[in-house]
Design a protein around this motif. Sequence first.
Motif, PDB file in Angstrom:
ATOM      1  N   THR A 527       0.841  -1.203   0.000  1.00 15.21           N
ATOM      2  CA  THR A 527       0.000   0.000   0.000  1.00 15.21           C
ATOM      3  C   THR A 527       0.872   1.249   0.000  1.00 15.21           C
ATOM      4  OG1 THR A 527      -1.643  -1.189   1.301  1.00 15.21           O
ATOM      5  CG2 THR A 527      -1.858   1.199   1.228  1.00 15.21           C
ATOM      6  N   ALA A 528       1.865   1.271   0.895  1.00 12.05           N
ATOM      7  CA  ALA A 528       2.724   2.458   1.013  1.00 12.05           C
ATOM      8  C   ALA A 528       3.522   2.670  -0.267  1.00 12.05           C
ATOM      9  CB  ALA A 528       3.662   2.306   2.210  1.00 12.05           C
ATOM     10  N   ALA A 529       4.085   1.586  -0.816  1.00 12.35           N
ATOM     11  CA  ALA A 529       4.916   1.704  -2.018  1.00 12.35           C
ATOM     12  C   ALA A 529       4.080   2.194  -3.198  1.00 12.35           C
ATOM     13  CB  ALA A 529       5.553   0.352  -2.343  1.00 12.35           C
ATOM     14  N   LEU A 530       2.904   1.592  -3.385  1.00 10.91           N
ATOM     15  CA  LEU A 530       2.075   1.968  -4.534  1.00 10.91           C
ATOM     16  C   LEU A 530       1.588   3.404  -4.382  1.00 10.91           C
ATOM     17  CD1 LEU A 530       0.809   1.143  -7.194  1.00 10.91           C
ATOM     18  CD2 LEU A 530      -1.056   0.052  -5.948  1.00 10.91           C
ATOM     19  N   SER A 531       1.206   3.798  -3.173  1.00 10.22           N
ATOM     20  CA  SER A 531       0.746   5.178  -2.961  1.00 10.22           C
ATOM     21  C   SER A 531       1.867   6.166  -3.265  1.00 10.22           C
ATOM     22  CB  SER A 531       0.286   5.401  -1.517  1.00 10.22           C
ATOM     23  OG  SER A 531      -0.653   4.435  -1.169  1.00 10.22           O
ATOM     24  N   SER A 532       3.066   5.868  -2.774  1.00  8.89           N
ATOM     25  CA  SER A 532       4.147   6.828  -3.000  1.00  8.89           C
ATOM     26  C   SER A 532       4.544   6.849  -4.468  1.00  8.89           C
ATOM     27  CB  SER A 532       5.331   6.549  -2.051  1.00  8.89           C
ATOM     28  OG  SER A 532       6.393   5.934  -2.729  1.00  8.89           O
ATOM     29  N   ALA A 533       4.520   5.700  -5.121  1.00  5.43           N
ATOM     30  CA  ALA A 533       4.838   5.671  -6.558  1.00  5.43           C
ATOM     31  C   ALA A 533       3.788   6.439  -7.358  1.00  5.43           C
ATOM     32  CB  ALA A 533       4.933   4.236  -7.049  1.00  5.43           C
ATOM     33  N   MET A 534       2.519   6.313  -6.969  1.00  2.00           N
ATOM     34  CA  MET A 534       1.458   7.056  -7.665  1.00  2.00           C
ATOM     35  C   MET A 534       1.684   8.559  -7.516  1.00  2.00           C
ATOM     36  SD  MET A 534      -0.872   4.918  -9.041  1.00  2.00           S
ATOM     37  CE  MET A 534      -1.950   6.253  -9.417  1.00  2.00           C
ATOM     38  N   ASP A 535       2.057   8.969  -6.312  1.00  2.00           N
ATOM     39  CA  ASP A 535       2.280  10.405  -6.079  1.00  2.00           C
ATOM     40  C   ASP A 535       3.440  10.929  -6.925  1.00  2.00           C
ATOM     41  OD1 ASP A 535       0.218  10.401  -4.321  1.00  2.00           O
ATOM     42  OD2 ASP A 535       1.460  10.243  -2.514  1.00  2.00           O
ATOM     43  N   ALA A 536       4.448  10.083  -7.118  1.00  6.19           N
ATOM     44  CA  ALA A 536       5.647  10.527  -7.838  1.00  6.19           C
ATOM     45  C   ALA A 536       5.396  10.691  -9.336  1.00  6.19           C
ATOM     46  CB  ALA A 536       6.787   9.545  -7.594  1.00  6.19           C
ATOM     47  N   LYS A 537       4.334  10.061  -9.863  1.00 12.99           N
ATOM     48  CA  LYS A 537       4.005  10.159 -11.300  1.00 12.99           C
ATOM     49  C   LYS A 537       5.218   9.864 -12.179  1.00 12.99           C
ATOM     50  CE  LYS A 537       0.170  13.453 -10.871  1.00 12.99           C
ATOM     51  NZ  LYS A 537      -0.052  13.243  -9.435  1.00 12.99           N
ATOM     52  N   ALA A 538       5.996   8.871 -11.780  1.00 11.97           N
ATOM     53  CA  ALA A 538       7.218   8.517 -12.506  1.00 11.97           C
ATOM     54  C   ALA A 538       7.282   6.992 -12.598  1.00 11.97           C
ATOM     55  CB  ALA A 538       8.423   9.063 -11.748  1.00 11.97           C
ATOM     56  N   PRO A 539       8.150   6.472 -13.469  1.00 11.52           N
ATOM     57  CA  PRO A 539       8.265   5.019 -13.559  1.00 11.52           C
ATOM     58  C   PRO A 539       8.690   4.410 -12.228  1.00 11.52           C
ATOM     59  CG  PRO A 539       9.506   6.089 -15.333  1.00 11.52           C
ATOM     60  CD  PRO A 539       9.053   7.165 -14.403  1.00 11.52           C
ATOM     61  N   ALA A 540       8.137   3.246 -11.910  1.00 12.03           N
ATOM     62  CA  ALA A 540       8.536   2.542 -10.688  1.00 12.03           C
ATOM     63  C   ALA A 540       8.203   1.073 -10.859  1.00 12.03           C
ATOM     64  CB  ALA A 540       7.803   3.108  -9.473  1.00 12.03           C
ATOM     65  N   LEU A 541       8.927   0.232 -10.104  1.00  9.92           N
ATOM     66  CA  LEU A 541       8.622  -1.199 -10.117  1.00  9.92           C
ATOM     67  C   LEU A 541       8.583  -1.705  -8.676  1.00  9.92           C
ATOM     68  CD1 LEU A 541       9.883  -3.932 -12.527  1.00  9.92           C
ATOM     69  CD2 LEU A 541       9.665  -4.406 -10.086  1.00  9.92           C
ATOM     70  N   ILE A 542       7.510  -2.388  -8.346  1.00  7.89           N
ATOM     71  CA  ILE A 542       7.356  -2.940  -7.001  1.00  7.89           C
ATOM     72  C   ILE A 542       7.477  -4.463  -7.086  1.00  7.89           C
ATOM     73  CG2 ILE A 542       5.850  -3.126  -4.981  1.00  7.89           C
ATOM     74  CD1 ILE A 542       4.438  -0.537  -6.006  1.00  7.89           C
ATOM     75  N   ASN A 543       8.532  -4.981  -6.481  1.00  4.30           N
ATOM     76  CA  ASN A 543       8.684  -6.441  -6.412  1.00  4.30           C
ATOM     77  C   ASN A 543       7.916  -6.906  -5.187  1.00  4.30           C
ATOM     78  OD1 ASN A 543       9.874  -9.029  -7.069  1.00  4.30           O
ATOM     79  ND2 ASN A 543      11.174  -8.764  -5.269  1.00  4.30           N
ATOM     80  N   CYS A 544       6.818  -7.596  -5.445  1.00  2.00           N
ATOM     81  CA  CYS A 544       5.900  -7.932  -4.370  1.00  2.00           C
ATOM     82  C   CYS A 544       6.021  -9.440  -4.113  1.00  2.00           C
ATOM     83  CB  CYS A 544       4.513  -7.526  -4.850  1.00  2.00           C
ATOM     84  SG  CYS A 544       3.219  -7.957  -3.770  1.00  2.00           S
ATOM     85  N   VAL A 545       6.705  -9.778  -3.045  1.00  4.66           N
ATOM     86  CA  VAL A 545       6.998 -11.189  -2.777  1.00  4.66           C
ATOM     87  C   VAL A 545       5.778 -11.863  -2.166  1.00  4.66           C
ATOM     88  CG1 VAL A 545       8.497 -12.796  -1.545  1.00  4.66           C
ATOM     89  CG2 VAL A 545       9.403 -10.592  -2.347  1.00  4.66           C
ATOM     90  N   ILE A 546       5.308 -12.906  -2.813  1.00  2.00           N
ATOM     91  CA  ILE A 546       4.177 -13.639  -2.234  1.00  2.00           C
ATOM     92  C   ILE A 546       4.556 -15.098  -2.042  1.00  2.00           C
ATOM     93  CG2 ILE A 546       2.426 -12.045  -3.139  1.00  2.00           C
ATOM     94  CD1 ILE A 546       1.794 -14.202  -5.204  1.00  2.00           C
ATOM     95  N   ASP A 547       3.710 -15.801  -1.353  1.00  2.00           N
ATOM     96  CA  ASP A 547       3.921 -17.204  -1.004  1.00  2.00           C
ATOM     97  C   ASP A 547       4.183 -18.054  -2.254  1.00  2.00           C
ATOM     98  OD1 ASP A 547       3.800 -19.757  -0.001  1.00  2.00           O
ATOM     99  OD2 ASP A 547       1.994 -19.386   1.216  1.00  2.00           O
ATOM    100  N   PRO A 548       5.330 -18.756  -2.318  1.00  2.00           N
ATOM    101  CA  PRO A 548       5.587 -19.588  -3.504  1.00  2.00           C
ATOM    102  C   PRO A 548       4.557 -20.716  -3.671  1.00  2.00           C
ATOM    103  CG  PRO A 548       7.301 -19.900  -1.823  1.00  2.00           C
ATOM    104  CD  PRO A 548       6.446 -18.747  -1.370  1.00  2.00           C
ATOM    105  N   HIS A 549       3.868 -21.033  -2.579  1.00  2.00           N
ATOM    106  CA  HIS A 549       2.822 -22.068  -2.703  1.00  2.00           C
ATOM    107  C   HIS A 549       1.504 -21.482  -3.203  1.00  2.00           C
ATOM    108  CE1 HIS A 549       5.594 -24.566  -0.504  1.00  2.00           C
ATOM    109  NE2 HIS A 549       5.570 -23.741   0.529  1.00  2.00           N
ATOM    110  N   ALA A 550       1.397 -20.154  -3.200  1.00  2.00           N
ATOM    111  CA  ALA A 550       0.145 -19.530  -3.643  1.00  2.00           C
ATOM    112  C   ALA A 550       0.010 -19.703  -5.150  1.00  2.00           C
ATOM    113  CB  ALA A 550       0.134 -18.039  -3.278  1.00  2.00           C
TER     114      ALA A 550
END
Length: 570
Positions: A527-550
């Motif tokens: 949430t924090a990363a996406l909100s701050s990236a949206m505010d920056a209006k610039a390219p960004a990439l969020i590596n979002c680690v999720i459960d490998p079993h998911a």
Amino acid sequence: MADTPAQAELTDGFHLVVQALKLNGIDTIYGVAGIPITDLARLAQAEGIRYLGFRHEQSAGNAAAISGYLKQWPGVCLTVSAPGFLNGLVALANATTNGFPMIQISGSSDRAIIDLQQGDYEELDQMNAAKPFAKAAFRINRPEDIGIGVARAIRAAVSGRPGGVYLDLTAASLAATIDATAAQASLIKVVDAAPVRVPSHESVGRALGLLANAQRPLVILGKGAAYAQADDAIRAFLEETGIPYLPMSMAKGLLPDDHAQSAAAARSFVLGQADVVMLVGARLNWLLGHGKAPQWSADAKLIQIDIEPTEFDSNRAIAAPVAGDIASAMAAFRAALPSTPVHTPKAWTEAIGERRKHNEEKMATNLLASPDPMTFQSGLRAVRDVLANHPDVYLVNEGANTLDFARNIIDMKLPRRRLDAGTWGVMGIGMGYAIGAAVTSGQPVVAVEGDSAFGFSGMEIETICRYRLPIIIVVFNNGGIYHGDDVNRSGGADPGPTVLMGSARYDRLIEAFGARGYHVTRPEELTAALSSAMDAKAPALINCVIDPHAGTESGHLKNLNPKSALAATK
Ligand code: ADP
Ligand code: MG
């Protein structure tokens, strides 16, 4: 060579192509430069066409295609000969399959040598290679035919059911000189490229008659309806009749997903129960179970509005075909309502309402859970909540589980904001669609990507950074295709076939190009990363680690994946 007056009155194929495109409102070209079209790209840019240079032709083609979808005007992709041409062809075929108007323009080598297979540089009979994958394919062999070639390509791309068109430019016709006055006269400004097709009065009456007598009517909106940009008329017709509707994935947002008449949360129930179903710009292909049991009732009567008459009866009988464009058809339906009123029985809307409430409550419980490690649901809930405040954002979405979950979890409020794997369920559209949408709309784009899906077009993050486009990529990293915990059944050291590096730091890739990367493992961090990236209006990439079993094998398409009786898989 002396500069004689006669030379001043000459022009060449390069200039003519640029003039023909500009004359017809093409303001952007997506491509990869090289022999023989480098100067065409330079000249287009010099003449005021925006040129976006990609790292791979497939992404350039996908950008052109999605721009065509958003603008109802062909997106143009420029590729070099043979291998570059072939790289672009996947995007051209995908555009054709999805009904997006685009034109792939490719330079080609010497025809005399190609036809005798004498081994020219990048030798390939490109026009004939393109034919099975395109709505139409043309070759320009003489500079004086450039005007006609471009006009034919535009008409073929946008008229009727839109699609991908291949336009072959021989290197010789590009370089050839031609008298400037004759050249000017040879250009064509296309008039009425996508003529309206008004459906017959009779066909509309037949369809309304079915709806008027229906006990359990249902409307299905497809991406043809979204493409048609008849948003207000579609909404008015639905609200005037009270008919519940199901949006196909790219039709989400045509009416806001929280609309009272949306039956999306009761999808299987309404498909199984409806007695009259009206398809608006949606095909009865695999995405709708071919219109057959077990999903559908065998007794349901079908109405189909489509611009392509050969679509009718493709999978099951259409009782009331309405051949026409959706804007004209919706206007005709609304005009006929006073004489043939349609009311949706209350018992039906109440039954749907109950089912919807039940399913929504069940989903809310799943979404609220916050397991550690993160799952698709908890991560996508975070994305959903941030995007709820940004209805203008274009959402690009691909993957298997990432696609299936996001389609259900992330609501759309505005039309044509959701761009996804589409009719083919193709992987690799991500960065191309994101770039095409950002360039065409000027709005921010969030691309929600499976880690495998991202890999197909990932190098385009350099393109995104080079043009400083407001694109945020969220990689749902579960370390694999479907899931990251597959095993090597030989017991050997190599990873299993669907395994990728779960430890991969995709965020660091974009840092190499000077943009911001985020690495998150909890929903709050996302949430924090996406909100701050949206505010920056610039390219960004969020590596979002999720459960490998998911994640499940093949996402929601388990039934389509043949399994060996001998090898047990998750
Ligand atoms: P979805 O996958 O969302 O169900 P499809 O791509 O299967 O949608 O179907 C879209 C349909 O819409 C195609 O059959 C196409 O011919 C039709 N179509 C596209 N544009 C128009 C239009 N302007 N008017 C009428 N039909 C259209
Ligand atoms: Mg994955």
